[in-house]
Design an enzyme around this catalytic site. Structure first.
Site, mmCIF file in Angstrom:
data_model
loop_
_atom_site.group_PDB
_atom_site.id
_atom_site.type_symbol
_atom_site.label_atom_id
_atom_site.label_comp_id
_atom_site.label_asym_id
_atom_site.label_seq_id
_atom_site.Cartn_x
_atom_site.Cartn_y
_atom_site.Cartn_z
ATOM 1 N N HIS A 232 0.831 -1.197 0.000
ATOM 2 C CA HIS A 232 0.000 0.000 0.000
ATOM 3 C C HIS A 232 0.873 1.256 0.000
ATOM 4 O O HIS A 232 1.991 1.235 0.481
ATOM 5 C CB HIS A 232 -0.833 0.109 1.287
ATOM 6 C CG HIS A 232 -1.654 -1.090 1.618
ATOM 7 N ND1 HIS A 232 -3.006 -1.162 1.365
ATOM 8 C CD2 HIS A 232 -1.326 -2.249 2.219
ATOM 9 C CE1 HIS A 232 -3.475 -2.318 1.799
ATOM 10 N NE2 HIS A 232 -2.481 -3.000 2.307
ATOM 11 N N TYR A 233 0.290 2.330 -0.484
ATOM 12 C CA TYR A 233 0.782 3.618 -0.027
ATOM 13 C C TYR A 233 -0.263 4.154 0.935
ATOM 14 O O TYR A 233 -1.448 3.800 0.871
ATOM 15 C CB TYR A 233 1.087 4.592 -1.161
ATOM 16 C CG TYR A 233 -0.001 4.942 -2.149
ATOM 17 C CD1 TYR A 233 -1.214 5.509 -1.746
ATOM 18 C CD2 TYR A 233 0.213 4.768 -3.508
ATOM 19 C CE1 TYR A 233 -2.180 5.864 -2.661
ATOM 20 C CE2 TYR A 233 -0.762 5.118 -4.441
ATOM 21 C CZ TYR A 233 -1.959 5.659 -4.010
ATOM 22 O OH TYR A 233 -2.914 6.010 -4.917
ATOM 23 N N THR A 234 0.175 5.005 1.849
ATOM 24 C CA THR A 234 -0.716 5.445 2.914
ATOM 25 C C THR A 234 -1.662 6.559 2.474
ATOM 26 O O THR A 234 -2.747 6.690 3.024
ATOM 27 C CB THR A 234 0.099 5.984 4.098
ATOM 28 O OG1 THR A 234 0.960 7.015 3.621
ATOM 29 C CG2 THR A 234 0.933 4.883 4.726
ATOM 30 N N GLU B 115 2.388 -0.907 4.694
ATOM 31 C CA GLU B 115 2.046 0.439 4.258
ATOM 32 C C GLU B 115 3.321 1.266 4.105
ATOM 33 O O GLU B 115 4.188 1.249 4.979
ATOM 34 C CB GLU B 115 1.145 1.130 5.294
ATOM 35 C CG GLU B 115 -0.233 0.505 5.441
ATOM 36 C CD GLU B 115 -1.261 1.054 4.446
ATOM 37 O OE1 GLU B 115 -0.922 1.960 3.653
ATOM 38 O OE2 GLU B 115 -2.398 0.556 4.486
ATOM 39 N N HIS C 45 -2.320 -3.651 -3.256
ATOM 40 C CA HIS C 45 -3.712 -3.452 -2.875
ATOM 41 C C HIS C 45 -4.589 -3.310 -4.121
ATOM 42 O O HIS C 45 -5.683 -3.852 -4.190
ATOM 43 C CB HIS C 45 -3.820 -2.201 -1.982
ATOM 44 C CG HIS C 45 -5.070 -2.147 -1.166
ATOM 45 N ND1 HIS C 45 -5.409 -1.055 -0.412
ATOM 46 C CD2 HIS C 45 -6.065 -3.052 -0.995
ATOM 47 C CE1 HIS C 45 -6.570 -1.309 0.195
ATOM 48 N NE2 HIS C 45 -6.980 -2.499 -0.140
ATOM 49 N N ASP D 94 -3.549 1.816 -5.066
ATOM 50 C CA ASP D 94 -2.204 1.738 -4.486
ATOM 51 C C ASP D 94 -1.568 0.350 -4.631
ATOM 52 O O ASP D 94 -2.302 -0.629 -4.744
ATOM 53 C CB ASP D 94 -2.227 2.185 -3.003
ATOM 54 C CG ASP D 94 -3.104 1.321 -2.117
ATOM 55 O OD1 ASP D 94 -4.271 1.092 -2.466
ATOM 56 O OD2 ASP D 94 -2.612 0.871 -1.081
HETATM 57 ZN ZN LIG Z 1 -4.077 0.208 0.382
#
Ligand SMILES: [Zn+2]
Length: 195
Positions: free
Chosen positions: A1-3, A66, A104, A114
């Site tokens: 993921h990126y946050t 993340e 994700h 993401d």
């Molecule tokens: Zn995500």
């Protein structure tokens, strides 16, 4: 993921609140700092409504990482360095197959983008974390069925244009329509043969 959050501190704060119902096992800062938020064996809320292959409860069988990144900026080298070290440890500890390093956006096409088109999937693949297309790509055969190929890789093709968009973000690293150009199709053929 990126946050998609403004800072590492903000992300950590969000993940320790009960109300947003979001959490992940690891958060990695831009400076490479790794925060282990949750025991790997515990279920985190990072996947949401998602599907990969026949699995629809991704939260129960995945480890969420993340990366502090807003989504429109390159990933910091120190952050990627820490990610690669973490992935190597997790792969070894849990015997994670190469194919099972995914984003994700792959498991929630149409809903989550993401880690996005700037994420260095090729670098990860070179180290054995996920697959990526080869440099030399042969054209897909005329009878090649892209929907079946996407499904075999793992994508939920219930919404085919969304699945195509997710595939392109990951393997062609381009945003775009939910249709495949000849080049996209050739990349898909190349990737699908690895699964
Ligand atoms: Zn995500």
């Amino acid at each position: 993921h990126y946050t998609a959050q403004d800072s590492l501190a903000q992300t950590v704060r969000t993940f320790t609140l009960v109300k947003p119902q979001v959490s992940a096992h690891y958060v990695i800062g831009k400076d490479g700092k790794v925060i282990h938020m949750l025991n790997d064996y515990m279920r985190a809320w990072h996947a949401g409504v998602s599907k990969w292959g026949s699995i629809s409860d991704m939260n129960s069988c995945s480890i969420g990482i993340e990366l502090d990144n807003k989504g429109n900026e390159p990933f910091a080298p120190a952050q990627m360095n820490s990610l690669l070290i973490l992935l190597a440890k997790l792969k070894k500890d849990y015997n994670i197959p190469t194919a099972n390093f995914i984003g994700h956006g792959d498991i929630a096409p149409g809903r989550k983008p993401d880690p996005g088109i700037l994420f260095p999937w090729e670098t990860l693949a070179k180290k054995g974390f996920g697959y990526y297309s080869d440099i030399i790509i042969v054209p897909a055969p005329l009878n090649f069925d892209s929907a079946i190929a996407l499904r075999l890789i793992g994508y939920d093709t219930g919404n085919l244009p969304a699945a195509i968009g997710a595939f392109k973000r990951h393997f062609v690293q381009r945003e775009g329509s939910g249709t495949l150009s000849q080049f996209d199709l050739d990349v898909l053929f190349n990737v699908y043969k690895k699964y």
